[in-house]
Design a protein around this motif. Structure first.
Motif, PDB file in Angstrom:
ATOM      1  N   ARG A   1      25.569  29.586 -14.531  1.00  0.00           N
ATOM      2  CA  ARG A   1      26.412  29.877 -13.254  1.00  0.00           C
ATOM      3  C   ARG A   1      26.313  28.529 -12.469  1.00  0.00           C
ATOM      4  O   ARG A   1      27.378  28.194 -11.782  1.00  0.00           O
ATOM      5  CB  ARG A   1      26.053  31.155 -12.460  1.00  0.00           C
TER       6      ARG A   1
ATOM      7  N   THR B   1      39.068  28.446 -11.097  1.00  0.00           N
ATOM      8  CA  THR B   1      38.578  29.669 -10.602  1.00  0.00           C
ATOM      9  C   THR B   1      38.781  30.776 -11.503  1.00  0.00           C
ATOM     10  O   THR B   1      37.741  31.627 -11.763  1.00  0.00           O
ATOM     11  CB  THR B   1      39.082  30.106  -9.247  1.00  0.00           C
ATOM     12  N   GLN B   2      39.839  30.726 -12.122  1.00  0.00           N
ATOM     13  CA  GLN B   2      40.103  31.755 -13.266  1.00  0.00           C
ATOM     14  C   GLN B   2      39.123  31.572 -14.249  1.00  0.00           C
ATOM     15  O   GLN B   2      38.574  32.703 -15.029  1.00  0.00           O
ATOM     16  CB  GLN B   2      41.497  31.713 -13.469  1.00  0.00           C
TER      17      GLN B   2
ATOM     18  N   LYS C   1      35.840  32.812 -13.499  1.00  0.00           N
ATOM     19  CA  LYS C   1      35.817  34.424 -13.208  1.00  0.00           C
ATOM     20  C   LYS C   1      35.406  34.852 -14.765  1.00  0.00           C
ATOM     21  O   LYS C   1      34.641  35.693 -14.908  1.00  0.00           O
ATOM     22  CB  LYS C   1      36.828  34.919 -12.651  1.00  0.00           C
ATOM     23  N   VAL C   2      36.370  34.181 -15.758  1.00  0.00           N
ATOM     24  CA  VAL C   2      36.220  34.760 -16.891  1.00  0.00           C
ATOM     25  C   VAL C   2      34.893  34.454 -17.659  1.00  0.00           C
ATOM     26  O   VAL C   2      34.222  35.430 -18.460  1.00  0.00           O
ATOM     27  CB  VAL C   2      37.210  34.167 -17.990  1.00  0.00           C
TER      28      VAL C   2
ATOM     29  N   GLU D   1      32.075  33.644 -16.163  1.00  0.00           N
ATOM     30  CA  GLU D   1      31.072  34.708 -15.495  1.00  0.00           C
ATOM     31  C   GLU D   1      30.885  36.191 -16.121  1.00  0.00           C
ATOM     32  O   GLU D   1      29.913  36.823 -16.342  1.00  0.00           O
ATOM     33  CB  GLU D   1      31.144  34.734 -14.062  1.00  0.00           C
ATOM     34  N   ALA D   2      32.321  36.746 -16.203  1.00  0.00           N
ATOM     35  CA  ALA D   2      32.289  37.815 -16.692  1.00  0.00           C
ATOM     36  C   ALA D   2      31.800  37.964 -18.203  1.00  0.00           C
ATOM     37  O   ALA D   2      31.037  38.937 -18.479  1.00  0.00           O
ATOM     38  CB  ALA D   2      33.732  38.673 -16.770  1.00  0.00           C
TER      39      ALA D   2
ATOM     40  N   ASP E   1      28.077  38.220 -17.924  1.00  0.00           N
ATOM     41  CA  ASP E   1      27.782  39.609 -17.576  1.00  0.00           C
ATOM     42  C   ASP E   1      27.613  40.250 -18.913  1.00  0.00           C
ATOM     43  O   ASP E   1      26.739  41.231 -18.963  1.00  0.00           O
ATOM     44  CB  ASP E   1      28.523  40.063 -16.322  1.00  0.00           C
TER      45      ASP E   1
ATOM     46  N   GLN F   1      42.042  40.028 -17.476  1.00  0.00           N
ATOM     47  CA  GLN F   1      42.316  38.797 -16.298  1.00  0.00           C
ATOM     48  C   GLN F   1      42.883  37.585 -17.236  1.00  0.00           C
ATOM     49  O   GLN F   1      43.385  36.840 -16.500  1.00  0.00           O
ATOM     50  CB  GLN F   1      40.590  38.203 -16.142  1.00  0.00           C
TER      51      GLN F   1
END
Length: 197
Positions: free
Chosen positions: A49, A97-98, A101-102, A104-105, A108, A157
């Motif tokens: 991250r 940013t997108q 987000k992908v 980081e998802a 997770d 996303q």
């Protein structure tokens, strides 16, 4: 998505495999942090991250030439900055940013997979010693279904990311050869067979 950072991809592949050799864990990610594997997973994901937030993100390679987006929204092709205006920078930052987000998802989901692997191993061991193996598969399958649902949220996303990528390819001609994601990637993701090329 056709290109992910190699370290991140390796991390995501290793998490579920490493989990099988870890200590049995309880059902929450927070409690997983108490295990040696849990601590290592947390350290690795924290580092991933941090890198996503602070380092250049490789978006693709075209004929061996790498394109990257910096945290400031600059586009580097083969290490050289492309001249951009404020509107182009905004699109680059939106796309970055997108991607984050992908990614980081994905991190997770990888952690959830590791947790599931540890819980499944713990459940199996507990079932062997208690003689109660009837409900193990049912519990593990229920958690696997939740994991699959989390993974599908990544796919949700991708249409917005594809739209931004297409806008960026139009606005910044130098980026166009690196705009390799297409509708097939979204469909493959939804089918659970995303390929990285």
């Amino acid at each position: 998505m056709k290109k992910l950072d190699t370290c991140l991809f390796a991390l995501l592949l290793c998490l579920p495999l490493a989990a099988c050799g870890g200590q049995p864990s309880s059902s929450t990610a927070t409690e997983t942090a108490d295990t040696t594997l849990g601590k290592k997973v947390r350290e690795a994901t924290d580092e991933a991250r941090r890198k996503l937030a602070t380092e250049n993100i490789s978006v693709s390679r075209n004929n061996g030439v790498k394109a990257e987006i910096t945290p400031a929204g600059d586009l580097l092709i083969d290490g050289k900055a492309v001249a951009i205006d404020d509107a182009q920078r905004k699109l680059l930052l939106d796309y970055r940013t997108q991607i984050v987000k992908v990614a980081e998802a994905g991190i997770d989901v990888g952690v959830q997979g590791a947790n599931l692997g540890m819980r499944a191993a713990g459940e199996a061991i507990k079932g062997i010693f208690s003689g109660d193996t009837d409900k193990i598969e049912e519990r593990v399958n229920a958690e696997a279904k939740r994991l699959e649902e989390s993974a599908l949220k990544i796919c949700e996303q991708m249409p917005a990311m594809l739209a931004t990528q297409q806008q960026l390819a139009t606005a910044v001609p130098e980026f166009k050869p690196y705009a390799t994601m297409d509708q097939d990637d979204i469909e493959e993701c939804r089918k659970g067979s995303v390929t990285l090329r």
